[in-house]
Design an enzyme around this catalytic site. Structure first.
Site, PDB file in Angstrom:
ATOM      1  CE  LYS A   7      -2.915  16.592  -4.997  1.00  0.00           C
ATOM      2  NZ  LYS A   7      -2.417  16.035  -3.748  1.00  0.00           N
ATOM      3  CE  LYS A  46      -3.229  10.144  -9.575  1.00  0.00           C
ATOM      4  NZ  LYS A  46      -2.250  10.533  -8.584  1.00  0.00           N
ATOM      5  CE  LYS A  48      -4.555   7.740  -1.453  1.00  0.00           C
ATOM      6  NZ  LYS A  48      -3.704   8.875  -1.776  1.00  0.00           N
TER       7      LYS A  48
HETATM    8  P1  TYM Z   1      -0.503   8.810  -3.143  1.00  0.00           P
HETATM    9  O1  TYM Z   1      -1.032   8.779  -1.757  1.00  0.00           O
HETATM   10  O2  TYM Z   1      -1.237   9.626  -4.157  1.00  0.00           O
HETATM   11  O3  TYM Z   1      -0.415   7.351  -3.720  1.00  0.00           O
HETATM   12  C1  TYM Z   1       0.255   6.314  -3.022  1.00  0.00           C
HETATM   13  C2  TYM Z   1       0.964   5.415  -4.030  1.00  0.00           C
HETATM   14  O4  TYM Z   1       0.031   4.894  -4.976  1.00  0.00           O
HETATM   15  C3  TYM Z   1       0.470   5.168  -6.305  1.00  0.00           C
HETATM   16  N1  TYM Z   1      -0.701   5.421  -7.146  1.00  0.00           N
HETATM   17  C4  TYM Z   1      -0.963   4.784  -8.286  1.00  0.00           C
HETATM   18  N2  TYM Z   1      -0.312   3.816  -8.946  1.00  0.00           N
HETATM   19  C5  TYM Z   1      -0.869   3.364 -10.100  1.00  0.00           C
HETATM   20  N3  TYM Z   1      -2.023   3.834 -10.609  1.00  0.00           N
HETATM   21  C6  TYM Z   1      -2.718   4.810  -9.979  1.00  0.00           C
HETATM   22  N4  TYM Z   1      -3.852   5.261 -10.465  1.00  0.00           N
HETATM   23  C7  TYM Z   1      -2.185   5.328  -8.757  1.00  0.00           C
HETATM   24  N5  TYM Z   1      -2.602   6.282  -7.887  1.00  0.00           N
HETATM   25  C8  TYM Z   1      -1.675   6.329  -6.915  1.00  0.00           C
HETATM   26  C9  TYM Z   1       1.325   6.425  -6.171  1.00  0.00           C
HETATM   27  O5  TYM Z   1       2.210   6.555  -7.242  1.00  0.00           O
HETATM   28  C10 TYM Z   1       2.016   6.182  -4.849  1.00  0.00           C
HETATM   29  O6  TYM Z   1       3.143   5.346  -5.033  1.00  0.00           O
HETATM   30  N6  TYM Z   1       3.323  11.991  -2.761  1.00  0.00           N
HETATM   31  C11 TYM Z   1       2.906  10.620  -2.564  1.00  0.00           C
HETATM   32  C12 TYM Z   1       3.039  10.165  -1.121  1.00  0.00           C
HETATM   33  C13 TYM Z   1       4.404  10.332  -0.563  1.00  0.00           C
HETATM   34  C14 TYM Z   1       5.557   9.551  -0.899  1.00  0.00           C
HETATM   35  C15 TYM Z   1       6.604  10.042  -0.059  1.00  0.00           C
HETATM   36  C16 TYM Z   1       5.779   8.505  -1.792  1.00  0.00           C
HETATM   37  C17 TYM Z   1       4.763  11.210   0.411  1.00  0.00           C
HETATM   38  N7  TYM Z   1       6.088  11.034   0.714  1.00  0.00           N
HETATM   39  C18 TYM Z   1       7.877   9.493  -0.128  1.00  0.00           C
HETATM   40  C19 TYM Z   1       7.061   7.975  -1.846  1.00  0.00           C
HETATM   41  C20 TYM Z   1       8.087   8.456  -1.031  1.00  0.00           C
HETATM   42  C21 TYM Z   1       1.435  10.493  -2.923  1.00  0.00           C
HETATM   43  O7  TYM Z   1       0.699  11.451  -2.916  1.00  0.00           O
HETATM   44  O8  TYM Z   1       1.034   9.217  -3.156  1.00  0.00           O
END
Ligand code: TYM
Length: 334
Positions: A117, A199, A202
């Site tokens: 990032k 990956k 979004k």
């Molecule tokens: P975020 O918002 O990027 O994504 C949400 C969830 O989707 C999964 N994910 C994917 N899984 C498979 N293939 C992909 N291409 C893909 N892109 C995203 C992510 O692994 C995630 O599970 N930091 C986290 C949000 C967060 C969080 C937490 C998660 C904040 N606090 C506490 C768990 C526990 C994030 O940015 O996810």
């Protein structure tokens, strides 16, 4: 959430940072739905995390509500699980501060997401981006979560959360539960359709790289038809075929068939037919989700009631942990 003490606890979250994608669904949301009967679950829209990258305030507000609508549209039942906005539960930010005083600069600087990032947003390498994993640890540890269902990209963050919890317990006595990641083999690493080495994300500026969960059927089919493959013509899973392997992963996660079964099903097919079949499978899976999402859009009062109740429930739980932590570190009781 029923107060069934025997059930283990799950917490997970998603950032309202863009249009949630097929990767978010297959890597995370789908598992949340599957686990909600067997665990006491809390799911939040991680809006505090989202401002580590500059956001348009009006858009952030809309997306935060939309993410919660999507949680419900995919099948998370607010009667069973607690749904809320992270910023509505002030204890997240407060615990994050205490944990940041128990986290080393060195361990944070090893985080690959920080490195990625900072490269992508070189004009805004803010301190929040650096301490992001500490806030994520706070999200998890506040609720003594046993299990955290996430996609593979979050594994490193889960590891640091465990390290922080372990260190705190060591210095101050047993306080936090060490959370386990829950990462399914199938669907945990969905890659971009246009650059399958990266990956699916979004926040990808190229909309052809990702399938939004709200894309209409014809857009989904078009994006799959355009998906980058290779010059070969065999539908086979292999490291030298990242595009086709990704499509096989998607097909397998959507249909529940194994990769071997999918390879067999499409042996002798051209790439065009295979891509169309994957697109159709995804579109028909998403259709009922989109219908439910649209229905929820007609009922904003209900959505508000869900996240208001969710925050007050979560806040009560979070307060128990935070009070314990404040006492342990030596803050005077009010
Ligand atoms: P975020 O918002 O990027 O994504 C949400 C969830 O989707 C999964 N994910 C994917 N899984 C498979 N293939 C992909 N291409 C893909 N892109 C995203 C992510 O692994 C995630 O599970 N930091 C986290 C949000 C967060 C969080 C937490 C998660 C904040 N606090 C506490 C768990 C526990 C994030 O940015 O996810």
């Amino acid at each position: 959430m029923e107060n069934t003490e025997k059930k283990k606890i799950i917490l997970s979250a998603m950032q309202p940072s863009g249009e949630p994608t097929l990767g978010n669904y297959l890597g995370a949301l789908k598992n949340w739905v599957a686990l909600q009967d067997d665990y006491n679950c809390l799911f939040c829209a991680a809006d505090l995390h989202t401002i580590t990258v500059r956001q348009e305030p009006k858009v952030l507000r809309e997306r935060s509500i939309n993410v919660l609508k999507l949680f419900m549209a995919v099948g998370i039942d607010p009667e069973k699980s607690v749904l809320f906005l992270q910023s509505h539960v002030h204890q997240h930010a407060e615990l994050s501060w205490v944990l940041s005083c128990n986290t080393q600069m060195g361990e944070l600087s090893r985080m690959t997401q920080f490195k990625d990032k900072s490269q992508k947003h070189a004009d805004n390498i803010n301190a929040g981006l650096f301490t992001y994993p500490v806030l994520m640890a706070a999200d998890i540890l506040l609720y003594k979560a046993d299990l955290v269902p996430v996609g593979h990209d979050q594994l490193q963050h889960l590891e640091i959360a465990r390290d922080i919890a372990g260190r705190f317990n060591h210095f101050y006595g047993d306080t936090f539960t060490l959370p386990e990641p829950y990462i399914q083999k199938s669907g945990s690493r969905i890659m971009s359709l246009s650059t399958p080495e990266n990956k699916m994300s979004k926040s990808d500026p190229n909309p052809n790289g990702f399938i939004s969960l709200l894309d209409p059927t014809d857009t989904i089919i078009k994006k799959f038809k355009r998906a980058v493959t290779d010059s070969d013509s065999e539908v086979r899973y292999s490291p030298d075929k990242p595009g086709i392997s990704n499509l096989l992963d998607i097909y397998s996660a959507v249909t529940g068939k194994t990769i071997a079964e999918a390879e067999k099903e499409f042996s002798g097919f051209g790439y065009g037919d295979f891509k169309l079949a994957v697109g159709e499978a995804v579109a028909s899976m998403l259709k009922p989700i989109q219908e439910k999402y649209n229905d929820l859009g007609k009922n904003p009062d209900y959505v508000k009631e869900v996240y208001t109740n969710g925050a007050s429930f979560a806040s009560r739980l979070a307060d128990r942990t935070l009070s314990k932590v404040y006492k342990k570190v030596g803050f005077v009781a009010k």
